[in-house]
Design a protein around this motif. Structure first.
Motif, short mmCIF file in Angstrom:
data_model
loop_
_atom_site.label_atom_id
_atom_site.label_comp_id
_atom_site.label_asym_id
_atom_site.label_seq_id
_atom_site.Cartn_x
_atom_site.Cartn_y
_atom_site.Cartn_z
N LEU A 172 -0.47 -18.09 8.58
CA LEU A 172 -1.73 -17.63 9.17
C LEU A 172 -2.56 -16.91 8.12
N LEU A 173 -3.84 -17.20 8.09
CA LEU A 173 -4.78 -16.54 7.18
C LEU A 173 -5.75 -15.72 8.01
N MET A 174 -5.69 -14.39 7.86
CA MET A 174 -6.60 -13.50 8.56
C MET A 174 -7.89 -13.40 7.79
N VAL A 175 -9.01 -13.66 8.46
CA VAL A 175 -10.34 -13.63 7.84
C VAL A 175 -11.09 -12.43 8.39
N SER A 176 -11.51 -11.54 7.49
CA SER A 176 -12.17 -10.32 7.94
C SER A 176 -13.10 -9.77 6.87
N ALA A 177 -14.12 -9.04 7.34
CA ALA A 177 -15.03 -8.33 6.44
C ALA A 177 -14.57 -6.90 6.22
N HIS A 178 -13.40 -6.54 6.76
CA HIS A 178 -12.95 -5.15 6.75
C HIS A 178 -11.61 -5.03 6.05
N LYS A 179 -11.57 -4.24 4.99
CA LYS A 179 -10.35 -4.13 4.21
C LYS A 179 -9.20 -3.51 4.99
N TRP A 180 -9.49 -2.56 5.87
CA TRP A 180 -8.41 -1.94 6.65
C TRP A 180 -7.71 -2.99 7.52
N ASP A 181 -8.48 -3.96 8.01
CA ASP A 181 -7.94 -5.04 8.84
C ASP A 181 -7.03 -5.93 8.00
N LEU A 182 -7.47 -6.25 6.79
CA LEU A 182 -6.69 -7.12 5.93
C LEU A 182 -5.43 -6.42 5.42
N GLN A 183 -5.53 -5.14 5.16
CA GLN A 183 -4.35 -4.40 4.72
C GLN A 183 -3.28 -4.40 5.81
N ALA A 184 -3.69 -4.20 7.05
CA ALA A 184 -2.74 -4.24 8.16
C ALA A 184 -2.21 -5.65 8.37
N SER A 185 -3.07 -6.65 8.19
CA SER A 185 -2.64 -8.05 8.31
C SER A 185 -1.54 -8.37 7.30
N LYS A 186 -1.77 -7.94 6.07
CA LYS A 186 -0.78 -8.21 5.02
C LYS A 186 0.55 -7.54 5.34
#
Length: 280
Positions: A221-235
């Motif tokens: 799954l690839l999470m696509v977001s404009a928000h770094k906090w979202d991507l950090q949690a996704s990772k």
């Protein structure tokens, strides 16, 4: 390394073969189009599906909110500039509440409840709380359901859907996101929101929701977001990550944060650019 024909020792077949190969590789590289190198991205060949943050990433909430707030303000004798930073400040206030809920410091409440709670202190802080009626506040609250897709959203998601399963993964309510996707005509295969598990991102339960419902492993799954906090949690949840900075998310005059991060796998200018980089 620069290789000159004079450097090749004809008496050393091994060295000659190696250097001729290097020369051939150099010549071949010189004929390749520059965009072939510029388009190089990390190995994401195993990706099967994309999950999308929506508010700010796929949808523009600033412009509709500012226009509505200005219209209400004129009715109440407020200058237009009272609304200039309202969308961003409101979104930040709501996010603070969401973080508290995600950390277990507050009980669960609906997305609508979060934004309603964040509004009154914001208006009071601007000195306009007593000048806006409850009906005015309801009108403002309703504007979150009238976000509009960024211009690249429709073509980008359409292209990505040709190769991948595409799903929302947002903190909005199910009813709100269903209405927004339908109104925007966006071709998502699935609509998922944290409401299904009574949680908000960055709570790991929301990212696990995507794994359970989309049906692929986290690393697919690839999470696509404009928000770094979202991507950090996704990772942290095991997903791959795509960063799409939106410099206009909070209005004009804002700078996009393009600093590299270890938890970001790929950066794209917009969703069409992302589709191109992912080969779809």
């Amino acid at each position: 390394m620069s290789v000159q024909p004079a450097d090749i020792d004809p008496m050393n077949p091994t060295r000659r073969s190696f250097l001729l190969g290097a020369l051939a590789g150099t010549a071949l590289a010189a004929t390749r189009p520059l965009h072939a190198w510029a388009a190089a991205v990390p190995d994401l060949a195993g990706i099967k599906a994309l999950t999308f943050d929506m508010q700010g990433t796929v949808f523009d909430f600033y412009d509709p909110m500012v226009k509505a707030a200005q219209a209400i303000g004129r009715e109440r004798g407020l200058p237009d500039n009272w609304a200039a930073t309202l969308p961003g400040d409101w979104s930040t206030g709501a996010h603070d509440i969401i973080v508290g809920i995600s950390a277990g410091r507050r009980p669960w409440m609906s997305n609508t409840g979060v934004y309603r709670e964040a509004l009154m202190p914001l208006l009071d802080g601007r000195g306009v709380g007593d000048r806006l009626s409850e009906a005015d506040r309801d009108r403002l609250l309703a504007e979150w359901g009238k976000m509009v897709p960024w211009p690249d959203a429709m073509p980008g998601i359409t292209q990505l859907r040709r190769k991948y399963t595409v799903s929302t993964l947002t903190n909005a309510s199910m009813s709100q996101m269903t209405a927004l996707v339908k109104a925007g005509g966006l071709p998502f295969d699935e609509i998922l929101t944290g409401e299904l598990v009574r949680a908000f991102k960055p709570d790991p339960k929301v990212y696990q929701l995507a794994v359970d419902y989309v049906g692929f492993r986290p690393d697919q799954l690839l999470m696509v977001s404009a928000h770094k906090w979202d991507l950090q949690a996704s990772k942290k949840a095991g997903l791959r990550t795509a960063y799409v900075p939106r410099p206009l998310e909070l209005g004009p005059g804002q700078a996009a944060d393009r600093s590299p991060e270890s938890f970001i796998d790929i950066v794209a200018d917009d969703l069409v650019d992302l589709a191109g980089k992912l080969g779809s």
